[in-house]
Scaffold this motif. Structure first.
Motif, PDB file in Angstrom:
ATOM      1  N   PHE A  43       0.805  -1.216   0.000  1.00  0.00           N
ATOM      2  CA  PHE A  43       0.000   0.000   0.000  1.00  0.00           C
ATOM      3  C   PHE A  43       0.846   1.278   0.000  1.00  0.00           C
ATOM      4  N   SER A  44       2.130   1.133   0.241  1.00  0.00           N
ATOM      5  CA  SER A  44       2.989   2.306   0.409  1.00  0.00           C
ATOM      6  C   SER A  44       2.937   3.248  -0.790  1.00  0.00           C
ATOM      7  N   ALA A  45       3.150   2.720  -1.983  1.00  0.00           N
ATOM      8  CA  ALA A  45       3.191   3.571  -3.181  1.00  0.00           C
ATOM      9  C   ALA A  45       1.871   4.295  -3.396  1.00  0.00           C
ATOM     10  N   LYS A  46       0.764   3.580  -3.194  1.00  0.00           N
ATOM     11  CA  LYS A  46      -0.544   4.210  -3.393  1.00  0.00           C
ATOM     12  C   LYS A  46      -0.789   5.299  -2.359  1.00  0.00           C
ATOM     13  N   CYS A  47      -0.414   5.015  -1.117  1.00  0.00           N
ATOM     14  CA  CYS A  47      -0.621   5.992  -0.038  1.00  0.00           C
ATOM     15  C   CYS A  47       0.172   7.271  -0.280  1.00  0.00           C
ATOM     16  N   GLN A  48       1.339   7.133  -0.873  1.00  0.00           N
ATOM     17  CA  GLN A  48       2.179   8.301  -1.121  1.00  0.00           C
ATOM     18  C   GLN A  48       1.549   9.265  -2.122  1.00  0.00           C
ATOM     19  N   GLY A  49       0.625   8.764  -2.921  1.00  0.00           N
ATOM     20  CA  GLY A  49      -0.003   9.615  -3.925  1.00  0.00           C
ATOM     21  C   GLY A  49      -1.362  10.164  -3.529  1.00  0.00           C
ATOM     22  N   LEU A  50      -1.865   9.778  -2.358  1.00  0.00           N
ATOM     23  CA  LEU A  50      -3.185  10.235  -1.919  1.00  0.00           C
ATOM     24  C   LEU A  50      -3.091  11.571  -1.183  1.00  0.00           C
ATOM     25  N   PHE A  52      -3.989  13.635   1.519  1.00  0.00           N
ATOM     26  CA  PHE A  52      -4.630  13.601   2.839  1.00  0.00           C
ATOM     27  C   PHE A  52      -3.818  14.332   3.906  1.00  0.00           C
ATOM     28  N   LEU A  53      -2.798  15.082   3.479  1.00  0.00           N
ATOM     29  CA  LEU A  53      -1.915  15.749   4.441  1.00  0.00           C
ATOM     30  C   LEU A  53      -2.005  17.275   4.313  1.00  0.00           C
ATOM     31  N   PRO A  54      -2.103  17.978   5.443  1.00  0.00           N
ATOM     32  CA  PRO A  54      -2.172  19.449   5.425  1.00  0.00           C
ATOM     33  C   PRO A  54      -0.784  20.079   5.321  1.00  0.00           C
ATOM     34  N   PHE A  55      -0.759  21.361   4.987  1.00  0.00           N
ATOM     35  CA  PHE A  55       0.517  22.053   4.805  1.00  0.00           C
ATOM     36  C   PHE A  55       0.636  23.236   5.766  1.00  0.00           C
ATOM     37  N   VAL A  56       1.856  23.712   5.923  1.00  0.00           N
ATOM     38  CA  VAL A  56       2.139  24.840   6.815  1.00  0.00           C
ATOM     39  C   VAL A  56       1.853  26.153   6.087  1.00  0.00           C
ATOM     40  N   THR A  57       1.098  27.030   6.739  1.00  0.00           N
ATOM     41  CA  THR A  57       0.853  28.354   6.163  1.00  0.00           C
ATOM     42  C   THR A  57       2.026  29.281   6.470  1.00  0.00           C
ATOM     43  N   LYS A  58       2.044  30.420   5.821  1.00  0.00           N
ATOM     44  CA  LYS A  58       3.178  31.344   5.939  1.00  0.00           C
ATOM     45  C   LYS A  58       3.364  31.823   7.378  1.00  0.00           C
ATOM     46  N   PRO A  59       4.585  31.736   7.906  1.00  0.00           N
ATOM     47  CA  PRO A  59       4.843  32.205   9.276  1.00  0.00           C
ATOM     48  C   PRO A  59       4.631  33.716   9.402  1.00  0.00           C
ATOM     49  N   PHE A  71      -1.832  28.408  -2.313  1.00  0.00           N
ATOM     50  CA  PHE A  71      -2.929  27.443  -2.228  1.00  0.00           C
ATOM     51  C   PHE A  71      -3.968  27.890  -1.203  1.00  0.00           C
ATOM     52  N   LYS A  72      -5.186  27.425  -1.390  1.00  0.00           N
ATOM     53  CA  LYS A  72      -6.221  27.680  -0.391  1.00  0.00           C
ATOM     54  C   LYS A  72      -5.832  26.986   0.907  1.00  0.00           C
ATOM     55  N   MET A  73      -6.209  27.587   2.027  1.00  0.00           N
ATOM     56  CA  MET A  73      -5.774  27.084   3.331  1.00  0.00           C
ATOM     57  C   MET A  73      -6.239  25.655   3.599  1.00  0.00           C
ATOM     58  N   ALA A  74      -7.346  25.256   2.980  1.00  0.00           N
ATOM     59  CA  ALA A  74      -7.886  23.918   3.230  1.00  0.00           C
ATOM     60  C   ALA A  74      -7.331  22.865   2.266  1.00  0.00           C
ATOM     61  N   THR A  75      -6.377  23.241   1.430  1.00  0.00           N
ATOM     62  CA  THR A  75      -5.819  22.285   0.465  1.00  0.00           C
ATOM     63  C   THR A  75      -5.107  21.143   1.185  1.00  0.00           C
ATOM     64  N   MET A  76      -5.323  19.940   0.695  1.00  0.00           N
ATOM     65  CA  MET A  76      -4.597  18.769   1.193  1.00  0.00           C
ATOM     66  C   MET A  76      -3.638  18.293   0.095  1.00  0.00           C
ATOM     67  N   PHE A  77      -2.491  17.782   0.524  1.00  0.00           N
ATOM     68  CA  PHE A  77      -1.471  17.332  -0.418  1.00  0.00           C
ATOM     69  C   PHE A  77      -1.145  15.861  -0.195  1.00  0.00           C
ATOM     70  N   SER A  78      -0.532  15.275  -1.198  1.00  0.00           N
ATOM     71  CA  SER A  78       0.011  13.924  -1.034  1.00  0.00           C
ATOM     72  C   SER A  78       1.399  14.040  -0.412  1.00  0.00           C
ATOM     73  N   ALA A  79       1.856  12.937   0.150  1.00  0.00           N
ATOM     74  CA  ALA A  79       3.197  12.926   0.746  1.00  0.00           C
ATOM     75  C   ALA A  79       4.258  13.237  -0.305  1.00  0.00           C
ATOM     76  N   ALA A  80       4.004  12.810  -1.535  1.00  0.00           N
ATOM     77  CA  ALA A  80       4.978  13.032  -2.611  1.00  0.00           C
ATOM     78  C   ALA A  80       5.130  14.507  -2.962  1.00  0.00           C
ATOM     79  N   GLU A  81       4.141  15.328  -2.579  1.00  0.00           N
ATOM     80  CA  GLU A  81       4.172  16.753  -2.927  1.00  0.00           C
ATOM     81  C   GLU A  81       4.759  17.619  -1.820  1.00  0.00           C
ATOM     82  N   LEU A  82       4.969  17.043  -0.657  1.00  0.00           N
ATOM     83  CA  LEU A  82       5.386  17.813   0.515  1.00  0.00           C
ATOM     84  C   LEU A  82       6.818  17.502   0.938  1.00  0.00           C
TER      85      LEU A  82
END
Length: 270
Positions: A43-50, A52-59, A71-82
């Motif tokens: 499942f690892s490869a598939k999970c990396q592309g989903l 479901f992870l939030p990002f840090v907003t500008k300090p 990006f909009k504050m509510a945007t979710m990213f995949s692990a591969a994008e972060l």
């Protein structure tokens, strides 16, 4: 996987709830990994592309173009994008950063090393990405902030470490930076031709001494891109010519007159 996919639906109406669900799923993955579930790798490869992870907003107080702000504050990213916060200073202008704050602060909660490994989050940025981050931060030449200094220094550190790993890295980094204005001196960025390790008088904005902290910490990086030990007579002559051109047949300003005197007495004849 189905629970991870459901986060997008939840996120469309309630971002905090989506962050909470993300936190629960991460805990479940951690449990599965502890019990060495044989299906985890499948499942690892598939999970990396989903996503479901939030990002840090500008300090607060960050004046540069934080990538997350695109990006909009509510945007979710995949692990591969972060990238994780560990690499924030060398990628934050170009890539979003994983938010590991608690769900109430719109994060997914702390992620164990095992889960990060499972999701492919234990990875270093590429050399090209860090080079581009350095070039991006060097575009901001007014009112240099502590954030900007930290980003610049982190990029120097990363690139120096990469250079020392093998000759191919060194050749690539040197080629990319040789004619680039990336050296932070006196509230601006300049190229290697304007900097020397030693200069005992003030000659800005034409030439500069390399700051002591860079001499001590990143000497090999700056030597590789062509920072000289000292300026030669030819370099001082170019400064005089630049001052002449900048004056455009007008009378020299007092500052430039004094600079010419220093160039001749302390530079050429010093």
């Amino acid at each position: 996987v189905e629970r991870m996919e459901s986060i997008s639906r939840v996120n469309s109406s309630d971002h905090v709830a989506a962050c909470q669900r993300s936190n629960v799923i991460i805990s479940l993955i951690d449990e599965k990994l502890k019990y060495r579930d044989s299906r985890a790798k499948d499942f690892s490869a598939k999970c990396q592309g989903l996503k479901f992870l939030p990002f840090v907003t500008k300090p607060a107080g960050f004046s540069l173009n934080w990538k997350g702000n695109y990006f909009k504050m509510a945007t979710m990213f995949s692990a591969a994008e972060l990238y994780t916060v560990e690499h924030q200073d060398v990628v934050c202008l170009l890539k979003p950063i994983l938010n590991e704050n608690s769900p109430s602060f719109k994060g997914c909660g702390s992620i164990s090393l095992a889960v990060k490994d499972f999701l492919g989050l234990i990875r270093k940025p590429t050399i090209n990405l860090v080079l581009n981050q350095l070039k991006e931060v060097a575009n901001y030449c007014e009112d240099i902030t502590l954030y900007q200094e930290n980003i610049t220094n982190a990029c120097y550190k990363f690139l120096l470490e990469a250079m020392t790993q093998n000759e191919a890295n060194k050749v690539m980094i040197t080629a990319e930076l040789k004619d680039c204005s990336f050296i932070l001196v006196e509230n601006t960025y300049v190229d290697a031709a304007k900097v020397a390790f030693h200069l005992n008088f003030e000659a800005a904005p034409y030439i500069y001494p390399l700051p002591n902290k860079y001499k001590n910490n990143f000497r090999e990086l700056f030597e590789s891109v062509g920072v000289k030990r000292t300026f030669a007579v030819e370099d001082f002559a170019k400064v005089l010519e630049s001052i002449r051109q900048d004056s455009e047949s007008k009378q020299l300003t007092e500052n430039n007159f004094q600079l010419c005197r220093r160039i001749i007495s302390e530079g050429i004849w010093g």
